[in-house]
Every structure is written in C-alpha cells, then in structure tokens.
Design a protein around this motif. Sequence first.
Motif, PDB file in Angstrom:
ATOM      1  N   MET A   1       0.846  -1.203   0.000  1.00 37.69           N
ATOM      2  CA  MET A   1       0.000   0.000   0.000  1.00 37.69           C
ATOM      3  C   MET A   1       0.879   1.249   0.000  1.00 37.69           C
ATOM      4  SD  MET A   1      -3.082  -1.186  -0.001  1.00 37.69           S
ATOM      5  CE  MET A   1      -4.017   0.297   0.372  1.00 37.69           C
ATOM      6  N   GLU A   2       0.371   2.309  -0.659  1.00 36.99           N
ATOM      7  CA  GLU A   2       1.092   3.571  -0.729  1.00 36.99           C
ATOM      8  C   GLU A   2       0.189   4.700  -0.236  1.00 36.99           C
ATOM      9  OE1 GLU A   2       2.341   4.149  -4.713  1.00 36.99           O
ATOM     10  OE2 GLU A   2       3.976   2.667  -4.597  1.00 36.99           O
ATOM     11  N   PHE A   3       0.825   5.758   0.256  1.00 37.28           N
ATOM     12  CA  PHE A   3       0.074   6.953   0.621  1.00 37.28           C
ATOM     13  C   PHE A   3      -0.412   7.655  -0.648  1.00 37.28           C
ATOM     14  CE2 PHE A   3       2.868   6.610   4.406  1.00 37.28           C
ATOM     15  CZ  PHE A   3       1.900   6.652   5.398  1.00 37.28           C
ATOM     16  N   PRO A   4      -1.494   8.448  -0.542  1.00 41.17           N
ATOM     17  CA  PRO A   4      -1.901   9.276  -1.688  1.00 41.17           C
ATOM     18  C   PRO A   4      -0.765  10.212  -2.084  1.00 41.17           C
ATOM     19  CG  PRO A   4      -3.557   9.311   0.049  1.00 41.17           C
ATOM     20  CD  PRO A   4      -2.354   8.646   0.636  1.00 41.17           C
ATOM     21  N   ARG A   5      -0.728  10.576  -3.334  1.00 40.74           N
ATOM     22  CA  ARG A   5       0.341  11.473  -3.802  1.00 40.74           C
ATOM     23  C   ARG A   5       0.078  12.918  -3.416  1.00 40.74           C
ATOM     24  NH1 ARG A   5       3.818   8.575  -3.281  1.00 40.74           N
ATOM     25  NH2 ARG A   5       5.211  10.048  -4.335  1.00 40.74           N
ATOM     26  N   THR A   6      -1.201  13.257  -3.188  1.00 41.13           N
ATOM     27  CA  THR A   6      -1.571  14.621  -2.820  1.00 41.13           C
ATOM     28  C   THR A   6      -2.655  14.560  -1.749  1.00 41.13           C
ATOM     29  OG1 THR A   6      -1.218  15.273  -5.126  1.00 41.13           O
ATOM     30  CG2 THR A   6      -2.241  16.889  -3.678  1.00 41.13           C
ATOM     31  N   VAL A   7      -2.456  15.301  -0.663  1.00 44.82           N
ATOM     32  CA  VAL A   7      -3.425  15.347   0.434  1.00 44.82           C
ATOM     33  C   VAL A   7      -3.689  16.802   0.797  1.00 44.82           C
ATOM     34  CG1 VAL A   7      -3.919  14.725   2.821  1.00 44.82           C
ATOM     35  CG2 VAL A   7      -2.666  13.123   1.358  1.00 44.82           C
ATOM     36  N   LEU A   8      -4.956  17.133   0.975  1.00 42.73           N
ATOM     37  CA  LEU A   8      -5.366  18.449   1.460  1.00 42.73           C
ATOM     38  C   LEU A   8      -6.023  18.270   2.823  1.00 42.73           C
ATOM     39  CD1 LEU A   8      -6.878  19.859  -1.848  1.00 42.73           C
ATOM     40  CD2 LEU A   8      -4.683  20.487  -0.826  1.00 42.73           C
ATOM     41  N   ASP A 208      -8.205   8.613  15.239  1.00 43.68           N
ATOM     42  CA  ASP A 208      -7.139   9.481  15.746  1.00 43.68           C
ATOM     43  C   ASP A 208      -6.064   9.647  14.682  1.00 43.68           C
ATOM     44  OD1 ASP A 208      -5.022   7.340  16.122  1.00 43.68           O
ATOM     45  OD2 ASP A 208      -6.531   6.602  17.526  1.00 43.68           O
ATOM     46  N   PRO A 209      -5.247  10.700  14.792  1.00 51.57           N
ATOM     47  CA  PRO A 209      -4.245  10.964  13.758  1.00 51.57           C
ATOM     48  C   PRO A 209      -3.255   9.832  13.552  1.00 51.57           C
ATOM     49  CG  PRO A 209      -4.558  12.917  15.116  1.00 51.57           C
ATOM     50  CD  PRO A 209      -5.310  11.799  15.781  1.00 51.57           C
ATOM     51  N   ASP A 210      -2.931   9.100  14.614  1.00 50.87           N
ATOM     52  CA  ASP A 210      -1.943   8.033  14.481  1.00 50.87           C
ATOM     53  C   ASP A 210      -2.327   7.037  13.390  1.00 50.87           C
ATOM     54  OD1 ASP A 210      -0.433   9.105  16.531  1.00 50.87           O
ATOM     55  OD2 ASP A 210      -1.310   7.824  18.075  1.00 50.87           O
ATOM     56  N   ALA A 211      -3.625   6.813  13.195  1.00 52.14           N
ATOM     57  CA  ALA A 211      -4.075   5.844  12.197  1.00 52.14           C
ATOM     58  C   ALA A 211      -3.653   6.251  10.788  1.00 52.14           C
ATOM     59  CB  ALA A 211      -5.588   5.675  12.271  1.00 52.14           C
ATOM     60  N   LEU A 212      -3.512   7.550  10.554  1.00 55.24           N
ATOM     61  CA  LEU A 212      -3.152   8.028   9.218  1.00 55.24           C
ATOM     62  C   LEU A 212      -1.702   7.750   8.865  1.00 55.24           C
ATOM     63  CD1 LEU A 212      -5.052  11.438   9.067  1.00 55.24           C
ATOM     64  CD2 LEU A 212      -5.705   9.259   8.031  1.00 55.24           C
ATOM     65  N   ALA A 213      -0.923   7.287   9.834  1.00 60.54           N
ATOM     66  CA  ALA A 213       0.459   6.897   9.553  1.00 60.54           C
ATOM     67  C   ALA A 213       0.529   5.562   8.813  1.00 60.54           C
ATOM     68  CB  ALA A 213       1.262   6.818  10.852  1.00 60.54           C
ATOM     69  N   ASP A 214      -0.612   4.876   8.698  1.00 57.16           N
ATOM     70  CA  ASP A 214      -0.696   3.612   7.974  1.00 57.16           C
ATOM     71  C   ASP A 214      -1.293   3.876   6.597  1.00 57.16           C
ATOM     72  OD1 ASP A 214      -1.169   1.101   6.962  1.00 57.16           O
ATOM     73  OD2 ASP A 214      -2.488   0.452   8.586  1.00 57.16           O
ATOM     74  N   PRO A 215      -0.539   3.645   5.526  1.00 59.52           N
ATOM     75  CA  PRO A 215      -1.085   3.941   4.188  1.00 59.52           C
ATOM     76  C   PRO A 215      -2.325   3.134   3.854  1.00 59.52           C
ATOM     77  CG  PRO A 215       1.017   2.752   4.040  1.00 59.52           C
ATOM     78  CD  PRO A 215       0.846   3.161   5.463  1.00 59.52           C
ATOM     79  N   ALA A 216      -2.533   2.011   4.521  1.00 62.42           N
ATOM     80  CA  ALA A 216      -3.687   1.165   4.214  1.00 62.42           C
ATOM     81  C   ALA A 216      -4.998   1.796   4.645  1.00 62.42           C
ATOM     82  CB  ALA A 216      -3.524  -0.202   4.882  1.00 62.42           C
ATOM     83  N   ILE A 217      -4.947   2.770   5.549  1.00 55.53           N
ATOM     84  CA  ILE A 217      -6.190   3.386   6.069  1.00 55.53           C
ATOM     85  C   ILE A 217      -6.752   4.410   5.090  1.00 55.53           C
ATOM     86  CG2 ILE A 217      -5.318   5.424   7.297  1.00 55.53           C
ATOM     87  CD1 ILE A 217      -7.753   2.867   8.764  1.00 55.53           C
ATOM     88  N   TRP A 218      -5.929   4.904   4.186  1.00 54.90           N
ATOM     89  CA  TRP A 218      -6.372   5.992   3.306  1.00 54.90           C
ATOM     90  C   TRP A 218      -7.310   5.474   2.217  1.00 54.90           C
ATOM     91  CZ3 TRP A 218      -4.918  11.174   3.764  1.00 54.90           C
ATOM     92  CH2 TRP A 218      -3.985  11.459   4.774  1.00 54.90           C
TER      93      TRP A 218
END
Length: 222
Positions: A1-8, A208-218
């Motif tokens: 899994m990868e993070f999105p390339r652009t986040v707002l 919580d914000p910590d969950a966003l450190a996992d690319p699979a959650i996005w």
Amino acid sequence: MEFPRTVLFDLDGTLLDSAPDMLATINAMRESRGRQPMTLAQLRPHVSKGARAMAAAAFPEVDADERESWIPEFLNRYEQELGLHGAPFDGIEAVLGKLESAGTVWGIVTNKPEYLAKRLIPILGWEERCAVLIGGDTLAARKPDPLPLTVAAERLGVAAQSCVYVGDDERDIIAARAAGMPSVVALWGYRLDGDDPAEWGGDVLVRDPDALADPAIWPAIR
C-alpha cells in the motif's frame, strides 16, 4: 500500500487543536462584558463552525445582529492569541513526516480568513512544507462549496479526483464530495452532540491521527 500522492487538510479541528486560542479570545470578550469565563468543554464543539457559531455559544442571549457587529473584535482579539495556546493534535507531526517521506505533497484548505492562516503557518513551522493554502476569503466561495478544493488541486497541478481531503466538519465532506475528491473524516475534531459523522458520506472515518500513519487506512484514489 502507498500513501496518496496529494493530500489536502482542513486546519482547525483537523491538523490544529486551536480551541485553546479560541477560548482565550472568547473569554477576553466575555470579561470585557462582565461575564464569567467559559470552559474549554463548553466552547470546543463549536470551534469548527467558525467565529459566528462561537460567538453564539458564548453570548446566546445577545441578538444575532449585535453579535455580528462583534465579529471584527473577535478576529482582532484572536489575532493576538494566535498560536499561543493551541498546538497540532498529537500524532499530526508524525503523519506529516510520514507523508513527506513518501513523497506526498500536502496543503491546507480552511475557512479561516487567509491572513490569519498565513500568520499561523510559520508559527507552526509549516511554511516550507505546506504546498498550497486556501483560506475562507481567498476565493469567491468557501466550504461547503467545492471551489476551494478544486482550486487547491489546480494550484498543485493535479485533478481533484487525485487528492484526498481530510476534515472534521460535515461541510468539509460535502465540499469534497462535490469536488469528486475522496475524503477522510477526522473524528478527533470538533463536533456538536447531534452531529453524526457516519451520515456525512465520507470515504473513511478515522478515530485518531496516528491511524493516518498507515497507508492502508487511506481511501483509494478513484
């Protein structure tokens, strides 16, 4: 899994716990009018709704037209308290670091007046990191209109559908849906008791914000 390339991101209630700054502002106004101070718990649910909602919560007995005339005072007092009491939510700096390490470009779309947001970003140390900043008065419309999100994407040189928007208020999710932008509901933010984020139509709800450190959650980019 990868993070999105652009986040707002939304700002207040999403990246930044600005409620303590807002409380100092409101209590200065209350003190000048002979009222006792509010508590953080009393004001906190109203912060994401903006200055008028906070003024209404602080002075419910005052006529709405009179409260409207106090908004410049609110903004002036808030400018003096800016960044003095609040801080990024726990875990936010780690998430931003993870995104940056992965090559993700991120920016902010907020309904806060642009001049206040621009003053705040350097205080937070984000002036070299935030790739785009759209305030509530930058354009002809603000959230829940999708225009700020679509313009932010344009300024980053990407399609709105290629961004993910993270916000804690229903109008954030309404704007994202109208822009065709996948969205994350930040459940750690500011909400009234009657708000039900599950009904907003966001793609992902995050506790919580910590969950966003996992690319699979996005959410997946459509």
